[in-house]
Design an enzyme around this catalytic site. Structure first.
Site, PDB file in Angstrom:
ATOM      1  N   ARG A  78      15.064  41.555 -39.171  1.00 21.84           N
ATOM      2  CA  ARG A  78      16.269  40.823 -39.563  1.00 21.84           C
ATOM      3  C   ARG A  78      16.269  40.773 -41.091  1.00 21.84           C
ATOM      4  O   ARG A  78      15.453  40.076 -41.705  1.00 21.84           O
ATOM      5  CB  ARG A  78      16.236  39.414 -38.967  1.00 21.84           C
ATOM      6  CG  ARG A  78      17.457  38.544 -39.278  1.00 21.84           C
ATOM      7  CD  ARG A  78      17.240  37.154 -38.660  1.00 21.84           C
ATOM      8  NE  ARG A  78      18.319  36.234 -38.921  1.00 21.84           N
ATOM      9  CZ  ARG A  78      19.356  36.019 -38.117  1.00 21.84           C
ATOM     10  NH1 ARG A  78      19.444  36.697 -36.985  1.00 21.84           N
ATOM     11  NH2 ARG A  78      20.276  35.137 -38.427  1.00 21.84           N
ATOM     12  N   HIS A 109      25.115  43.924 -36.279  1.00 28.83           N
ATOM     13  CA  HIS A 109      24.304  43.007 -35.473  1.00 28.83           C
ATOM     14  C   HIS A 109      24.325  43.504 -34.023  1.00 28.83           C
ATOM     15  O   HIS A 109      24.846  42.850 -33.122  1.00 28.83           O
ATOM     16  CB  HIS A 109      24.877  41.605 -35.564  1.00 28.83           C
ATOM     17  CG  HIS A 109      23.930  40.524 -35.151  1.00 28.83           C
ATOM     18  ND1 HIS A 109      22.659  40.786 -34.653  1.00 28.83           N
ATOM     19  CD2 HIS A 109      24.051  39.157 -35.148  1.00 28.83           C
ATOM     20  CE1 HIS A 109      22.059  39.649 -34.379  1.00 28.83           C
ATOM     21  NE2 HIS A 109      22.873  38.644 -34.664  1.00 28.83           N
ATOM     22  N   GLN A 135      23.214  41.252 -30.911  1.00 32.40           N
ATOM     23  CA  GLN A 135      24.163  40.219 -30.500  1.00 32.40           C
ATOM     24  C   GLN A 135      25.249  40.800 -29.609  1.00 32.40           C
ATOM     25  O   GLN A 135      25.657  40.186 -28.616  1.00 32.40           O
ATOM     26  CB  GLN A 135      24.789  39.569 -31.728  1.00 32.40           C
ATOM     27  CG  GLN A 135      25.753  38.432 -31.406  1.00 32.40           C
ATOM     28  CD  GLN A 135      25.051  37.235 -30.813  1.00 32.40           C
ATOM     29  OE1 GLN A 135      24.123  36.678 -31.410  1.00 32.40           O
ATOM     30  NE2 GLN A 135      25.468  36.821 -29.626  1.00 32.40           N
TER      31      GLN A 135
END
Length: 324
Positions: free
Chosen positions: A104, A131, A134
């Site tokens: 991250r 991302h 997600q």
């Protein structure tokens, strides 16, 4: 290992069938958290954080452990990477010890550099541009509530708010891979990179989906199966909230906007959420909201992704069970 080294750096690093396989595997992990344990040993997976995290840290740490492995969690402040050691050197060191790297971080170039020198799968756990973990969790949530993975193709999803951020980019690419009709809406000055839109349009055309980019939140949400939003201010910009939020008030997800979506439309938010700003309490805490299942599905989707990636590298499809 005789298989193929694969990474997940952006949402289009997998094709339509591969994405479906990962999501089907995620459904299996929802049903049985110990469905597959490819990191028995335990084998270590390095989980690196340059940014604060709640859901990503929890889901990857617990997930790697449930896969039989050891989550080696490294914060920026406690590593030489945070003191300027080259990414390439870190990659070379970690891949002599770990079986996977999850990061991250900030720039997309950093995870790409890590993957260039790594000899194990690298997963983008969030960058400023994408991302993908997600989005896998979000699509798994739609599958959970709306007919399974096969029902995702043809669904209409709408993202409203800061359409120039990483979530918008990932919905565009991930939704296109899934064959969805993807709509993103944001104000002028906060629209997605034309190059990413072009990639999404090309991929959507291949998979029976479509892409719409608009400045009209109502146009995006009308008859949507699922509505998404994200905070208007990214990490590190909180002090500028009053200034940063001004362009977005017409994109707040409230009862009036949700009423334009399908009657059974779902609402999702990657969290953390700021009630009364990008979403009202009546929506996020209301009957159409599935944000807590969405958060849980980070765990299942990421376990599925790690299992799928290591199965490719080892050329061992038995790790996927009946999804293979």
């Amino acid at each position: 290992m005789t298989g193929q080294l694969r990474h997940m750096l952006r949402d289009d690093d997998v094709n339509h069938e591969e994405q479906k396989q990962i999501l089907e595997l995620g459904m299996r992990f929802r049903e049985n958290r110990f469905y597959s344990r490819p990191f028995e040993g335990p084998q270590a997976v390095a989980v690196l954080f340059d940014k604060p995290s709640t859901r990503t840290r929890s889901s990857f740490s617990i997930g790697v452990a449930e896969l039989g492995g050891y989550p080696l969690v490294i914060d920026k402040s406690s590593s030489q990477l945070g003191r300027g050691e080259p990414v390439a050197d870190t990659a070379r060191v970690l891949t002599h010890m770990a079986y996977g790297i999850v990061w991250r971080t900030f720039g997309q170039d950093r995870v790409e550099e890590m993957a260039k020198y790594a000899t194990c799968p690298v997963v983008n756990a969030l960058t400023d541009q994408f991302h993908p973990c997600q989005i896998l969790a979000d699509f798994l949530t739609i599958a959970q509530f709306r007919g399974g993975v096969d029902a995702l193709k043809g669904k209409t999803i709408a993202y409203v708010g800061d359409a120039a951020n990483n979530m918008s980019n990932s919905y565009l690419l991930g939704g296109a891979v899934a064959g969805m009709h993807v709509r993103v809406a944001g104000p002028y000055g906060y629209l997605p990179d034309p190059a990413i839109v072009a990639d999404a349009e090309r991929i959507a055309a291949e998979n029976g989906g479509s892409v719409l980019v608009t400045t009209d939140a109502r146009e995006a949400v009308r008859d949507a199966d699922c509505v998404f939003t994200d905070t208007w201010v990214s990490m590190g910009e909180e002090a500028e909230y009053a200034i940063r939020s001004k362009p977005f008030w017409n994109y707040q997800v409230n009862d009036e906007l949700m009423a334009l979506a399908k009657p059974d439309a779902l609402f999702q938010h990657c969290l953390p959420a700021y009630r009364g700003k990008e979403v009202t309490a009546s929506v996020i805490d209301g009957p159409q909201s599935v944000v807590w299942d969405e958060a849980e599905n980070r765990l299942h989707a990421q376990k599925a992704l790690l299992t799928w990636l290591i199965a490719q590298q080892r050329d061992d499809m038995s790790l996927l069970g009946d999804v293979a």
